[in-house]
Motif scaffolding. Structure first.
Motif, PDB file in Angstrom:
ATOM      1  N   LEU A  72      64.057  53.476  51.759  1.00  0.00           N
ATOM      2  CA  LEU A  72      63.807  54.914  51.877  1.00  0.00           C
ATOM      3  C   LEU A  72      63.809  55.619  50.518  1.00  0.00           C
ATOM      4  O   LEU A  72      63.346  56.749  50.422  1.00  0.00           O
ATOM      5  CB  LEU A  72      64.857  55.559  52.791  1.00  0.00           C
ATOM      6  N   ARG A  73      64.339  54.961  49.487  1.00  0.00           N
ATOM      7  CA  ARG A  73      64.369  55.560  48.158  1.00  0.00           C
ATOM      8  C   ARG A  73      63.086  55.237  47.423  1.00  0.00           C
ATOM      9  O   ARG A  73      63.037  54.431  46.500  1.00  0.00           O
ATOM     10  CB  ARG A  73      65.566  55.031  47.379  1.00  0.00           C
ATOM     11  N   SER A  74      62.050  55.885  47.834  1.00  0.00           N
ATOM     12  CA  SER A  74      60.727  55.600  47.277  1.00  0.00           C
ATOM     13  C   SER A  74      60.008  56.909  46.984  1.00  0.00           C
ATOM     14  O   SER A  74      60.035  57.830  47.808  1.00  0.00           O
ATOM     15  CB  SER A  74      59.915  54.763  48.272  1.00  0.00           C
ATOM     16  N   PRO A  75      59.344  57.001  45.827  1.00  0.00           N
ATOM     17  CA  PRO A  75      58.559  58.214  45.541  1.00  0.00           C
ATOM     18  C   PRO A  75      57.420  58.422  46.535  1.00  0.00           C
ATOM     19  O   PRO A  75      57.031  59.555  46.802  1.00  0.00           O
ATOM     20  CB  PRO A  75      58.026  57.965  44.127  1.00  0.00           C
ATOM     21  N   TRP A  76      56.902  57.316  47.098  1.00  0.00           N
ATOM     22  CA  TRP A  76      55.822  57.453  48.085  1.00  0.00           C
ATOM     23  C   TRP A  76      56.333  58.112  49.358  1.00  0.00           C
ATOM     24  O   TRP A  76      55.655  58.964  49.940  1.00  0.00           O
ATOM     25  CB  TRP A  76      55.214  56.090  48.415  1.00  0.00           C
ATOM     26  N   LEU A  77      57.523  57.729  49.781  1.00  0.00           N
ATOM     27  CA  LEU A  77      58.081  58.329  50.988  1.00  0.00           C
ATOM     28  C   LEU A  77      58.484  59.776  50.736  1.00  0.00           C
ATOM     29  O   LEU A  77      58.337  60.637  51.619  1.00  0.00           O
ATOM     30  CB  LEU A  77      59.283  57.515  51.474  1.00  0.00           C
TER      31      LEU A  77
END
Length: 251
Positions: free
Chosen positions: A20-25
């Motif tokens: 969940l630690r994603s720039p896309w999300l």
């Protein structure tokens, strides 16, 4: 006989949180919030532009997380569905694109054992079939004759996605049910069963659609990641995920 290490609860939590630690999300979340605000403000063309950012940002996250290719493909079909629905005269093309997305979802869940699970819980497909029939009966008289067969086929595909998703993963199943609800509202609006400017208008349709995509994609990707973390990457097992090196498993 050596057994693969079990994925402990802390490891499961770490796998979920890392994904969940994603720039896309994060970009997906921002796009959803901005789009919903624009829907409330009836701000065109920005409403349509932001709508077409939602699915591809989530597809980029699936690719980044090395999730199943077929799920990324389903989200690409959702992008084209969103795009075509914004262009006059391309409603059926948009519906066809979303139908292709649901074929991808159903294919994935069937590959993960959905049919065997549904044989033991026949009430799931039967309940969804009854729901689809009730929806079709409700909207049928208000649909143009040219739309009736496409809507019938699409309703059955939505029900198939919901049934197979529920058989494999509860969170994915909730997402599929929200997809069914969202598109059911669209059908009701087209058939003039729900007023265009009611609370069940564009805002609720898009809110439930965005939640549906989020729950489907995250449930599938995280479940696949937990499976890899539990048993490692087995090169002999057929898969449509991007290859993962052993050192990267569960990162």
């Amino acid at each position: 006989m050596l057994m693969p290490p079990l994925c402990t609860q802390p490891e499961r939590y770490r796998v979920a949180m890392n994904s969940l630690r994603s720039p896309w999300l994060a970009a997906f979340g921002v796009a959803v919030v901005v789009h919903l605000a624009l829907v409330l403000a009836h701000a065109q063309p920005w409403e349509s532009i932001t709508k077409c950012l939602i699915a591809p940002l989530l597809a980029a996250w699936v690719i980044e997380q090395q999730g199943p290719r077929i799920i990324a493909l389903a989200l690409v079909f959702c992008l084209f569905g969103d795009l075509f629905l914004e262009i006059d005269g391309l409603f059926v093309a948009g519906m066809a694109s979303f139908a292709a997305a649901h074929v991808c979802f159903v294919t994935f869940f069937v590959r993960r054992g959905a049919l065997d699970a549904l044989r033991r819980r026949l009430w799931i497909p039967l309940a969804l079939l009854v729901g689809a029939i009730v929806l079709l009966v409700w909207v049928w008289g208000g649909l143009e004759s040219a739309l009736r067969v496409p809507v019938l086929v699409y309703a059955l595909l939505l029900s198939a996605t919901a049934a197979t998703a529920l058989a494999v993963d509860l969170r994915a199943g909730v997402g599929a049910l929200l997809f069914l609800f969202s598109d059911g509202l669209i059908a009701a609006r087209i058939a003039e069963r729900v007023p265009e400017d009611s609370v069940l208008g564009g805002f609720v349709v898009m809110l439930t659609y965005c939640l549906a995509l989020f729950l489907l994609a995250t449930a599938i990707v995280q479940k696949e990641a937990r499976t890899r973390a539990a048993g490692g990457f087995d090169p002999a097992r057929p898969t449509d995920c991007w290859p993962t090196l052993p050192a990267e498993v569960g990162r």
